[in-house]
Design an enzyme around this catalytic site. Sequence first.
Site, mmCIF file in Angstrom:
data_model
loop_
_atom_site.group_PDB
_atom_site.id
_atom_site.type_symbol
_atom_site.label_atom_id
_atom_site.label_comp_id
_atom_site.label_asym_id
_atom_site.label_seq_id
_atom_site.Cartn_x
_atom_site.Cartn_y
_atom_site.Cartn_z
ATOM 1 N N HIS A 164 0.830 -1.205 0.000
ATOM 2 C CA HIS A 164 0.000 0.000 0.000
ATOM 3 C C HIS A 164 0.860 1.249 0.000
ATOM 4 C CE1 HIS A 164 -1.737 -3.352 2.290
ATOM 5 N NE2 HIS A 164 -2.736 -3.186 1.454
HETATM 6 S S1 FES Z 1 1.892 -0.448 3.125
HETATM 7 FE FE1 FES Z 1 0.328 -1.821 3.718
HETATM 8 S S2 FES Z 1 1.521 -3.504 4.248
HETATM 9 FE FE2 FES Z 1 3.045 -2.125 3.721
#
Ligand code: FES
Lengths: 200, 406, 231
Positions: A164
Amino acid sequence: MAEDQVDSRRRNFLWGVASGLGAVGVAGVAVPFVGSMMPAADTMAVSTTEFNLDTLVPGQLVVIAWQGKPVFVVHRTEPMLSRLKEYEYKLKDPESLADPRVQADWMKTTEQRMTRSIKPEHLVLIANCTHLGCIPLFKPSPGRAEWGSSVPEDWPGGWHCPCHGSLYDLAGRVIDGSPAPFNLYTVPYKYLSDTKILIG
Amino acid sequence: MVIEKMLNSRLAQWLDERSDIVKLTRAHLTDYPTPKNLNYMWSFGSLAMLVLTIQILSGIFLAMYYKPSAMMTSGGYSVAFDSVERIMRDVNFGWLIRYMHAVGASAFFIVVYMHIGRGIYYGSYKGPRELLWIIGVVILLIMQGTAFFGYLLPWGQMSFWGATVITNLFGALPVIGSFLQELLRGGFAVGDPTLNRFFSLHYLFPLLLAAIVGGHVHALHVVHSNNPTGVDVHEGKGTIPFHPYYTVKDAFGVGVFLILYCYVVFFHPQLGGYFIEVDNYVAADNLQTPSHIAPVWYLTPWYTILRSFENKLLGVIAMGASLAVLFLLPFLDRSKVRSARYRPVFRQMVILFFISVLVLGYCGHSVPTPTLKLIGQLATIYYFAFFFMLPFVHKFEKTRPLPEEI
Amino acid sequence: MKLKQMMAVSFMLGGLFAALPGHASEGHGVALKHADIDVTDQAQIRRGLTVFTELCMGCHSAKYVTYRDLIDYPETSLSREDVDDLRGDKPLIAGMVTDLAPEDAKVSYGKVPPDLSLIVSARRGGADYVYSILTGFEHDPAGHVPDGNFNEYFPGNRIAMPDPLSWLGHDAADTADLEQQALDVSAFLAYISDPHQNERRAIGRYVVGFLILLTLVFYLLKKEIWKDIKH
Ligand code: FES
Ligand code: HEM
């Protein structure tokens, strides 16, 4: 029925004792069953991992397993360390104070809280992103030259999480705007010799 | 009363309006009308449910660490054997859970055999309880299957050779024999595929069992409990509500059972080689059979029947028949009187029948000698004779007068 | 009532069969010597460990017992230093495995010596059997089996294991010492075949005690409640 003969106090007392003891028994049975699901003795026995720092060349990262979890070990070069300061204003928690898991006993000086290592050149951290646990990608060189638009223009070098998009600098400190709440967690470790560490 | 309060609580009422739960609890548990003269032989039913629960619970936790693989590891052991030893040594309380399960298997059979013996003695299999009895025999067969599958899992010498012998029995059947044998083994000998499928079936069968036990209890509650006199009981006169009378009586039975069970689990878990056999601490070796091999005690009566015949096929058929004939029991016995208390001839026959089963069990556990073989054959003859005589007993038996009321 | 008595009798008979020591654990003819050992005796178990590592482990393993266990089990609770001496460069979490390769053993003795982690559980007679074997090397009265391979207690009498304690032909003055070594190592092996046995018996006392109390209360309650019912 001989209601008149019934000693209801004795009867209630016996009901109470029987139910109470019965409950104790059931609770007692739960102990071994729940206990059996905790890590077994042989699992506990392998809870430490030795690592030979000789095997790292300057600038290199390895991911090793400790208690089944991935751990980053990085040999940081002088230039890498020097870049840590410059981007501090963009970090969520530059001094690693936000959470017990980002701290360690040996973090006595501000310097250690910022470099996040016992000896500045060797960084040892849990490799799971503090967001939801992916392993971030190591992108050590500054700027976008090597990494394209996956990192910001003023990228200091560090980690980029593919899941993410969380970003961490070369001390595993999370950059503002990332979904990850905390810096990468620390791992207990100590130096057995100049070139050998014991994790756990 | 706590239970009465719980059943009247608002939560219970809310649930009841949507599921009949309170009505069912009252009908089948608390208010369920039960004959007032049941003796302690009637405790074994609830004990069987308790042991089934113990087995399923301990089994689920064992399965968290057990590994069904015959792959070899150092010292001649296998992954499966190692995983059982890991349970015994490294898993927290693993030793307790494993002993609970291994001793529980034997306890299950003790309890169920007593339960069945009670049913035979008091004529509980007779109308209107024929279906109840038949479901019970199905339970017995599934239990035996479960124990047979489970016994392979530790992958010791007795596991391996026991499974080899029993799968060979199936092989003795004409036409379908070799098909059945390969179906069970998944290979030409007992091996890794056998271990894997036995683990799968060992997990499945007890869950089936739990469902069938549900059917057994349902059938019971349609026809109601028999009682030591065997006479029909009329609701109200001879009955009392199950709770609190039989809940406390069964609780006492459970207490006595648990004392004995825990004593064995904590102090003599192998029970001198009866509950866990000495040779099962030796890793399975497909090139060497242990010097004395016999099934675990609860299967030995049937094993003796098998051994009593020179001809392998006959033996297998007799063994199958000895179990199958149990299904016919309600239809073989034509007497109008149920309980052996009022049937002098039947009573002698039943007692002798119980003794013959004990003798069969003893013979099956011992090293075969000519004398024992003869004794086993005599016991086998009586075992079947009992069933052959049943349809005729009522013709000459003078039953004792039955009581009007219990 | 008759039935109850009968059931009680059959129960007791069953118990009797089970209790007959000679039955399920039937040996092979010769009565074994009794090994008077104490698996709760730390000193004895430690002495047995020494016999095991110095003599038996030349050929046998105890792979289910790790060096770390020797520190962790209260019955041994060795110090880290002692264990480091024992294990040499083997990892702490390794099982106690002999340096004798199975292939070499086969060449020298014709057989691979069995792992001893479970030997006491895996032999009829248990510790008595181990003790008897160790002190059972004799001259073959019939003169067929060479010295060192004849053992009074081994099934068939011909054993591939060469007399580990040098029992055959020992000086009378050493008898007590050798017997003690045999006892100690039997105690050690009895202990490791089920390393939680002492804990099990200790917990068992409380569990059974508690259950007796519980059952007594159930009994009183049952009596009390059943007063309502006229028989
Ligand atoms: S940014 Fe969501 S797990 Fe690393
Ligand atoms: C009807 C109920 C059951 C009976 C009669 C039964 C019987 C047995 C027997 C006889 C053994 C071999 C014991 C030994 O010598 O170690 C065994 C092992 C085993 N059973 Fe069951 N069992 C039952 C239910 C279950 C259930 C529900 C599970 C859940 C998965 C289970 C899982 C296991 C496992 C993993 C083993 C191998 C471990 C061991 O050997 O101790 N069992 N069972």
